[in-house]
Structure formats: C-alpha cells, structure tokens
Design an enzyme around this catalytic site. Structure first.
Site, PDB file in Angstrom:
ATOM      1  CG  ASP A 161      -1.590  -1.383   1.353  1.00  0.00           C
ATOM      2  OD1 ASP A 161      -2.290  -1.764   0.403  1.00  0.00           O
ATOM      3  OD2 ASP A 161      -1.369  -2.080   2.357  1.00  0.00           O
ATOM      4  CG  HIS A 189      -3.413  -5.084   3.095  1.00  0.00           C
ATOM      5  ND1 HIS A 189      -2.907  -4.275   2.109  1.00  0.00           N
ATOM      6  CD2 HIS A 189      -3.767  -6.237   2.488  1.00  0.00           C
ATOM      7  CE1 HIS A 189      -2.954  -4.932   0.952  1.00  0.00           C
ATOM      8  NE2 HIS A 189      -3.474  -6.113   1.155  1.00  0.00           N
TER       9      HIS A 189
HETATM   10  N1  LIG Z   1      -0.765  -8.030   2.322  1.00  0.00           N
HETATM   11  C1  LIG Z   1      -0.746  -7.815   1.017  1.00  0.00           C
HETATM   12  O1  LIG Z   1      -0.414  -6.700   0.573  1.00  0.00           O
HETATM   13  C2  LIG Z   1      -1.083  -8.905   0.033  1.00  0.00           C
HETATM   14  C3  LIG Z   1      -0.882  -8.687  -1.323  1.00  0.00           C
HETATM   15  C4  LIG Z   1      -1.197  -9.694  -2.226  1.00  0.00           C
HETATM   16  C5  LIG Z   1      -1.717 -10.895  -1.766  1.00  0.00           C
HETATM   17  N2  LIG Z   1      -1.916 -11.077  -0.444  1.00  0.00           N
HETATM   18  C6  LIG Z   1      -2.428 -12.345   0.091  1.00  0.00           C
HETATM   19  O2  LIG Z   1      -1.372 -13.316   0.077  1.00  0.00           O
HETATM   20  C7  LIG Z   1      -1.945 -14.622   0.106  1.00  0.00           C
HETATM   21  C8  LIG Z   1      -1.288 -15.515  -0.922  1.00  0.00           C
HETATM   22  O3  LIG Z   1      -1.551 -15.039  -2.218  1.00  0.00           O
HETATM   23  P1  LIG Z   1      -1.132 -15.850  -3.518  1.00  0.00           P
HETATM   24  O4  LIG Z   1      -1.566 -15.036  -4.657  1.00  0.00           O
HETATM   25  O5  LIG Z   1       0.274 -16.297  -3.432  1.00  0.00           O
HETATM   26  O6  LIG Z   1      -2.103 -17.086  -3.393  1.00  0.00           O
HETATM   27  P2  LIG Z   1      -1.951 -18.523  -4.081  1.00  0.00           P
HETATM   28  O7  LIG Z   1      -3.272 -19.209  -3.923  1.00  0.00           O
HETATM   29  O8  LIG Z   1      -1.339 -18.424  -5.430  1.00  0.00           O
HETATM   30  O9  LIG Z   1      -0.882 -19.224  -3.156  1.00  0.00           O
HETATM   31  C9  LIG Z   1      -1.145 -19.508  -1.825  1.00  0.00           C
HETATM   32  C10 LIG Z   1      -0.401 -20.795  -1.532  1.00  0.00           C
HETATM   33  O10 LIG Z   1      -0.534 -21.039  -0.142  1.00  0.00           O
HETATM   34  C11 LIG Z   1      -0.712 -22.419   0.040  1.00  0.00           C
HETATM   35  N3  LIG Z   1      -1.338 -22.595   1.346  1.00  0.00           N
HETATM   36  C12 LIG Z   1      -2.629 -22.429   1.688  1.00  0.00           C
HETATM   37  N4  LIG Z   1      -2.798 -22.707   2.989  1.00  0.00           N
HETATM   38  C13 LIG Z   1      -1.594 -23.027   3.478  1.00  0.00           C
HETATM   39  C14 LIG Z   1      -1.126 -23.435   4.743  1.00  0.00           C
HETATM   40  N5  LIG Z   1      -1.963 -23.555   5.771  1.00  0.00           N
HETATM   41  N6  LIG Z   1       0.180 -23.686   4.888  1.00  0.00           N
HETATM   42  C15 LIG Z   1       1.026 -23.589   3.860  1.00  0.00           C
HETATM   43  N7  LIG Z   1       0.651 -23.235   2.624  1.00  0.00           N
HETATM   44  C16 LIG Z   1      -0.657 -22.961   2.439  1.00  0.00           C
HETATM   45  C17 LIG Z   1      -1.563 -22.854  -1.134  1.00  0.00           C
HETATM   46  O11 LIG Z   1      -1.427 -24.244  -1.387  1.00  0.00           O
HETATM   47  C18 LIG Z   1      -0.983 -22.006  -2.254  1.00  0.00           C
HETATM   48  O12 LIG Z   1       0.070 -22.661  -2.936  1.00  0.00           O
HETATM   49  C19 LIG Z   1      -3.432 -14.414  -0.105  1.00  0.00           C
HETATM   50  O13 LIG Z   1      -4.098 -14.450   1.147  1.00  0.00           O
HETATM   51  C20 LIG Z   1      -3.508 -13.020  -0.694  1.00  0.00           C
HETATM   52  O14 LIG Z   1      -4.766 -12.413  -0.472  1.00  0.00           O
HETATM   53  C21 LIG Z   1      -1.592 -10.105   0.456  1.00  0.00           C
HETATM   54  O1  LIG Z   2      -6.532  -7.151  -2.535  1.00  0.00           O
HETATM   55  C1  LIG Z   2      -6.265  -8.339  -2.395  1.00  0.00           C
HETATM   56  O2  LIG Z   2      -7.088  -9.180  -2.019  1.00  0.00           O
HETATM   57  C2  LIG Z   2      -4.871  -8.783  -2.691  1.00  0.00           C
HETATM   58  C3  LIG Z   2      -3.896  -7.961  -2.000  1.00  0.00           C
HETATM   59  O3  LIG Z   2      -4.192  -7.790  -0.655  1.00  0.00           O
HETATM   60  C4  LIG Z   2      -3.665  -6.647  -2.678  1.00  0.00           C
HETATM   61  O4  LIG Z   2      -3.792  -5.620  -2.009  1.00  0.00           O
HETATM   62  O5  LIG Z   2      -3.315  -6.640  -3.864  1.00  0.00           O
END
Ligand SMILES: NC(=O)c1ccc[n+]([C@@H]2O[C@H](COP(=O)([O-])OP(=O)(O)OC[C@H]3O[C@@H](n4cnc5c(N)ncnc54)[C@H](O)[C@@H]3O)[C@@H](O)[C@H]2O)c1
Ligand SMILES: O=C(O)C[C@H](O)C(=O)O
Length: 327
Positions: A161, A189
């Site tokens: 962000d 967030h």
């Molecule tokens: N804070 C932020 O700014 C931000 C930004 C983008 C994404 N995210 C979040 O990050 C997370 C991951 O996103 P992504 O795009 O990589 O998702 P994704 O689905 O591509 O990958 C997530 C991975 O986590 C694994 N997983 C699920 N539960 C698990 C557990 N208990 N232990 C170990 N592994 C586990 C899944 O098998 C998968 O491979 C999501 O919750 C997404 O919303 C946060």
């Molecule tokens: O918005 C989402 O769910 C994904 C991630 O947290 C983002 O901000 O890109």
C-alpha cells in the site's frame, strides 16, 4: 563468509511464493553477502507438494551461490525450526467480487496453528511478516498464538500500500518516486486504509502544498490506493503477486538492514499511541535501524485524519471480535 539466515516461507508454491523465493535466494532481501537457507511450507496435498518440488528444482537450477540449503515440507514445525525470518504468505487469496472479510474465518485457522508452531520452534528473535489476507488480523492471530515470542516480532504487510501510494503521489506531484520522503499508510490492509501524504516531501518541499488539491486527496488518492488490490484482481483475474512479493522484500530488507532514517509503513502491534488500542496490528510510520523498528512519534492528527484513522481502526476491532473465539 556470514553464517546462513533461516528464512521460512509459507505458501511457497503459490503465486507470491514464485515471485519471492528467487529474489530471496539471489540476495535481494538480506544482502548480496548473506547466505540463506529456505524452509518452505506447503499444504499436505499431492498437488501442492508436487508444485513445491518443482519450485525447489528451479531454485536448484538457478545455482544461487547464496542459497546454502533448502527444506520443503508440509509440517509447520519443520518449516519454522530455528527460523530467523518467517514470511507467512500461504492463505487463500480473494477472487473477483470478494471482500477481505470473506477470507477472515477461513484463513484464521491457518494462523492459530502457525503461530503455535512458531512459538514452539522458531528462533526467539524471529521476524514475522504476515502477507496472507486479512494480513493485519492474521498477524494478530499469530501473535496471540505465540505467547512466548515477543509481540513486537509480529508484523503485517502494508508496504504494498505504501509503494502504491508512492507511485500515485509521484505521478500527481510530478516528482521522481525516489525523491519522496515521509509518506505513510495508516491502519488496515483493506479499502479503509488511510494513505496520508500530509507530511510528505520531495527534496524538502511539502507535497501537500505542491499538490494543494483536497478533492484529489479525498476522492482519488485515498480510494485508489485503498482499492488497488481489487483493481488488480479485476484486471488480472488473480490477485497481485509480483508487486506483493516486491513489497515483502522491501519490508524485511528495511527491517533487517535499516531504512537509513527514512519512514516506511509497517503493520505493527500498537503501543497505544495515536489513539490505537494496544496490541491492534495497525499500519504506522516507522524508522528501522539495527534490526528494530521505531514508530515515528508525535505527528499531528487533524480532524480529517482522525476520522479516517478511526474508521480503519473500527474495522480492525470488528475483525478482532470475529476471531476472538479462536484465541
Ligand atoms: N498483504 C498484502 O499486501 C497482500 C498482497 C497480495 C496478496 N496477499 C495475500 O497473500 C496470500 C497468498 O496469495 P497468492 O496469490 O500467493 O495465493 P496462491 O493461492 O497463489 O498461493 C497460496 C499458496 O498457499 C498455500 N497454502 C494455503 N494454505 C496453506 C497453509 N496452511 N500452509 C502452507 N501453505 C498454504 C496454497 O497451497 C498455495 O500454494 C493471499 O491471502 C492473498 O490475499 C496479500
Ligand atoms: O486485494 C487483495 O485481495 C490482494 C492484496 O491484498 C492486494 O492488495 O493486492
């Protein structure tokens, strides 16, 4: 040669994992002289474990001189064993039309279990960054589930962000991104976050004075930064991954190596300042040095900001209530 740092990454075979691991192994997070051991966790399912194996094969094929070892596992206590840094990425992401709240209970269970595992086996100084959404509340859950670790070790990612806000502000003010100082994104967030450019400067010049556009601030800047995640999901059909991994690298790099006196935004457990109840994981401006973060204190909070900061706080308190029965 320095001794290796143990970096645990959960969700290692996911989208963010795929953008993150190679950069960690190449030294972009902890420095080009710092060997790392990657300890990667994935779900105990055939498909996830096979994908993780593939990622590990590719890491091997990069022949990174700094990659001193790798562990791939479905057991959190193996992944977190003696971990110095833990990047908690693994969780279900949002799909189109979903709000972060929809993920709350589904992902909460992951963080009680992982908090307990960190508590049991990680280094007592482990630096934890929660990326998986809803990131602030998941960090809160992990922190509460790890009573033997210092609360300050648990942080949530607001750096994406912060970076989004930097880009938007640079473009509006017509200044290079690298010149901007003193920007912060307060709170959760989520779309209620409050990107605050009141203190921002470029080469010593106030950007609030330069931009001088309250309407842009309230009706474009703040909502656009807040809803950027949804805009990416809409455009890609998948949530942000490379920019999220990049922000995670920025967050840990600055925490470990220092921000050279500059402000960065981190979601950290509140100490009660700025009217945020103690323990709530809330985005605040910090300066990092010597492996520690220190809040920027004493900033003036005007009525507009107070209202925004209270709104994002109310959402965090609601989320906290929603998971109280799990803690
Ligand atoms: N804070 C932020 O700014 C931000 C930004 C983008 C994404 N995210 C979040 O990050 C997370 C991951 O996103 P992504 O795009 O990589 O998702 P994704 O689905 O591509 O990958 C997530 C991975 O986590 C694994 N997983 C699920 N539960 C698990 C557990 N208990 N232990 C170990 N592994 C586990 C899944 O098998 C998968 O491979 C999501 O919750 C997404 O919303 C946060
Ligand atoms: O918005 C989402 O769910 C994904 C991630 O947290 C983002 O901000 O890109």
């Amino acid at each position: 040669m320095k001794s290796p740092v143990r970096v645990a990454v959960t969700g290692a075979a996911g989208q963010i994992g795929y953008s993150l691991l190679f950069r960690i192994a190449s030294g972009e997070m902890l420095g080009k002289d710092q060997p790392v051991i990657l300890q990667m966790l994935e779900l105990p399912m055939e498909k996830a474990q096979a994908a993780l194996k593939g990622v590990m094969m590719e890491l091997e094929d990069c022949a990174f001189p700094l990659l001193a070892g790798m562990v791939g596992t479905d057991d959190a206590e193996v992944a977190f064993k003696d971990a110095d840094i833990a990047l908690l990425v693994g969780a279900r992401p949002r799909g189109p039309g979903m709000e972060r709240k929809d993920l709350l209970l589904e992902n909460a269970k992951i963080f009680t279990a992982q908090g307990a595992a960190l508590n049991k086996v990680a280094s007592r100084d482990v630096k934890v960054l929660v990326v998986g959404n809803p990131a602030n509340t998941n960090a809160y859950i992990a922190m509460k589930s790890a009573p033997d670790l210092p609360a300050k070790n648990f942080t949530a990612m607001l750096r994406l962000d912060h970076n989004r806000a930097l880009s938007q502000l640079a473009s509006k003010a017509g200044v290079p991104i690298g010149d901007i100082r003193k920007l912060v994104v307060w709170g959760n967030h989520s779309p209620t976050m409050y990107p605050d450019y009141r203190f921002a400067t470029a080469n010593g010049e106030s950007l609030k004075d330069k931009v001088n556009d309250a309407d842009w601030n309230a009706n474009e800047f703040i909502p656009q930064v807040g809803k950027r995640g949804a805009a990416i999901i809409e455009a890609r059909g998948l949530s942000s991954a490379a920019s999220a991994a990049n922000a995670a690298i920025d967050h840990i790099r600055d925490w470990v190596l220092g921000s050279n006196g500059e402000w960065v935004t981190m979601g950290v457990p509140s100490d009660g300042s700025y009217g945020i109840p103690e323990g709530i994981i809330y985005g605040v401006p910090v300066i990092t040095e010597g492996g520690e973060y220190k809040r920027v204190e004493g900033l003036e909070i005007d009525a507009f900001s107070r209202e925004r900061m209270d709104r994002t706080l109310a959402e965090l308190e609601e989320e906290r209530e929603g998971v109280a029965h799990l803690l």
